[in-house]
Design a protein around this motif. Structure first.
Motif, PDB file in Angstrom:
ATOM      1  N   ASN A 166      30.154  34.487 -23.328  1.00 18.08           N
ATOM      2  CA  ASN A 166      29.159  35.270 -23.155  1.00 18.08           C
ATOM      3  C   ASN A 166      29.041  36.198 -24.664  1.00 18.08           C
ATOM      4  OD1 ASN A 166      28.868  35.129 -20.328  1.00 18.08           O
ATOM      5  ND2 ASN A 166      31.089  35.930 -20.187  1.00 18.08           N
ATOM      6  N   MET A 167      29.552  35.785 -25.537  1.00 13.16           N
ATOM      7  CA  MET A 167      29.315  36.323 -27.089  1.00 13.16           C
ATOM      8  C   MET A 167      27.760  36.330 -27.189  1.00 13.16           C
ATOM      9  SD  MET A 167      32.683  34.905 -28.998  1.00 13.16           S
ATOM     10  CE  MET A 167      32.522  36.150 -30.302  1.00 13.16           C
ATOM     11  N   PRO A 168      27.473  37.378 -28.013  1.00 13.35           N
ATOM     12  CA  PRO A 168      25.904  37.352 -28.297  1.00 13.35           C
ATOM     13  C   PRO A 168      25.591  36.229 -29.037  1.00 13.35           C
ATOM     14  CG  PRO A 168      27.172  39.544 -28.957  1.00 13.35           C
ATOM     15  CD  PRO A 168      28.308  38.295 -28.460  1.00 13.35           C
ATOM     16  N   TYR A 169      26.363  35.724 -30.011  1.00 14.34           N
ATOM     17  CA  TYR A 169      25.947  34.411 -30.706  1.00 14.34           C
ATOM     18  C   TYR A 169      27.217  33.496 -30.654  1.00 14.34           C
ATOM     19  CZ  TYR A 169      21.981  37.221 -32.330  1.00 14.34           C
ATOM     20  OH  TYR A 169      20.938  37.930 -32.437  1.00 14.34           O
ATOM     21  N   GLN A 170      26.810  32.261 -30.377  1.00 21.75           N
ATOM     22  CA  GLN A 170      27.759  30.995 -30.359  1.00 21.75           C
ATOM     23  C   GLN A 170      28.213  30.840 -31.770  1.00 21.75           C
ATOM     24  OE1 GLN A 170      28.283  28.382 -27.555  1.00 21.75           O
ATOM     25  NE2 GLN A 170      28.111  30.563 -26.722  1.00 21.75           N
ATOM     26  N   GLY A 171      29.633  30.845 -32.169  1.00 21.86           N
ATOM     27  CA  GLY A 171      29.899  30.402 -33.490  1.00 21.86           C
ATOM     28  C   GLY A 171      31.580  30.924 -33.827  1.00 21.86           C
ATOM     29  N   MET A 213      24.199  39.151 -37.146  1.00 19.47           N
ATOM     30  CA  MET A 213      24.865  38.441 -35.904  1.00 19.47           C
ATOM     31  C   MET A 213      26.348  38.567 -36.000  1.00 19.47           C
ATOM     32  SD  MET A 213      22.214  35.024 -36.604  1.00 19.47           S
ATOM     33  CE  MET A 213      23.041  33.958 -35.594  1.00 19.47           C
ATOM     34  N   HIS A 214      26.741  38.585 -37.317  1.00 21.29           N
ATOM     35  CA  HIS A 214      28.446  38.602 -37.631  1.00 21.29           C
ATOM     36  C   HIS A 214      28.712  40.034 -36.689  1.00 21.29           C
ATOM     37  CE1 HIS A 214      29.679  35.366 -39.876  1.00 21.29           C
ATOM     38  NE2 HIS A 214      28.629  35.370 -40.824  1.00 21.29           N
ATOM     39  N   GLU A 215      27.991  41.102 -37.137  1.00 22.35           N
ATOM     40  CA  GLU A 215      28.318  42.260 -36.546  1.00 22.35           C
ATOM     41  C   GLU A 215      28.401  42.483 -35.280  1.00 22.35           C
ATOM     42  OE1 GLU A 215      27.330  47.194 -37.169  1.00 22.35           O
ATOM     43  OE2 GLU A 215      26.036  45.633 -38.458  1.00 22.35           O
TER      44      GLU A 215
END
Length: 278
Positions: A166-171, A213-215
């Motif tokens: 469920n993270m905003p962006y995969q990675g 995206m990191h933030e």
């Protein structure tokens, strides 16, 4: 009979690197393994390459699904795995031939160990060594410094609910996963050796991340583990307070010594001048 370890290999357009990755699997000193290759919606010849390896060795298993990202793909594969231990392997990295054997020996020697990991050697667009530190929960809260290519007991993956989907962006699934295990006080063991080769490419997923995206991923993790971060902050604050108090005591003690010295020096100086005048 079920294998000891399941090697999890998500693939997305991996035609340029997959052969070498699977070759590093089959060349392991430890041979009681299964490898689960999951094609995450590739549009190149990944499937053809994977199926050729399935024909060579029935320890390779192949699945194909629509593109959903790294975290979901790893979970998809692990659900279908049979091993006691899990080893995630990116489809462009290479295992050192003694990694699994060395890790299994660590697990057998100390039943309290839950994760075994090591250092890496860069190849591709960067050369050199990636030497990592021992696992420290407080440091892991700040940033991730341990790659996904580590071996852990499958039961802990179940206990934390797998990789966060469920993270905003995969990675950053690895980072969240290591924090989750640390929250359970799982013991990590650092093999002070090169355990895999890490492929560096300008086209890697993490390099495509923007600062926003990191933030967003950072904020997601900070909120999910707010209790751990608060406890860590409180510990650091109290430690800092203690250091400041000790520093003040030292300063007061030094000031006393300096004052005493100056006072004594002044008295002797006056007394000396008095004697000379006499």
């Amino acid at each position: 009979m079920n294998p000891i370890i399941s090697i999890i290999i998500p693939c997305y357009n991996s035609e340029a690197t997959l052969d070498a990755t699977l070759e590093s699997v089959i060349c392991q000193d430890f041979q009681d393994w299964e490898a689960i290759i999951v094609n995450d919606g590739s549009t190149d010849t990944t499937e053809e390459i994977a199926l050729s390896w399935v024909k060579k060795d029935n320890r390779f298993n192949y699945y194909a699904k629509q593109n959903e990202g790294l975290g979901k793909t790893r979970n998809y594969a692990i659900i279908r795995s049979n091993g006691i231990y899990i080893l995630p392997l990116d489809s462009d990295n290479l295992l050192m031939k003694d990694f699994i054997q060395d890790a299994i020996l660590v697990f057998e020697k100390n039943l309290k160990i839950g994760v075994v990991y090591g250092n890496a050697e860069y190849f591709g667009e960067r050369k050199g060594l990636w030497v990592v530190d021992d696992y420290k929960f407080e440091k892991m809260l700040v940033h991730n410094y341990i790659d996904a290519c580590a071996i852990y007991k499958k039961k802990f993956w179940k206990e934390v609910g797998g990789y966060d989907e469920n993270m905003p962006y995969q990675g950053h699934e690895d980072w969240e996963f290591w924090i989750a295990l640390g929250s359970l006080n799982v013991k990590f063991h650092h093999l002070n050796a090169i355990t895999f080769k890490y492929y560096v490419s300008k086209n890697s997923m993490i390099r495509s991340f923007t600062s926003e995206m990191h933030e967003m991923n950072n904020n997601y993790i900070f909120k999910k583990y707010c209790t751990q971060y608060q406890n860590h902050f409180r510990t650091l604050y109290l430690k800092n307070q203690k250091i400041e108090l000790e520093h003040l005591k030292t300063l007061k003690s030094e000031k006393f010594v300096i004052d005493l010295f100056c006072s004594t020096f002044f008295k002797f100086s006056i007394f000396g001048i008095y004697k000379i005048k006499k």
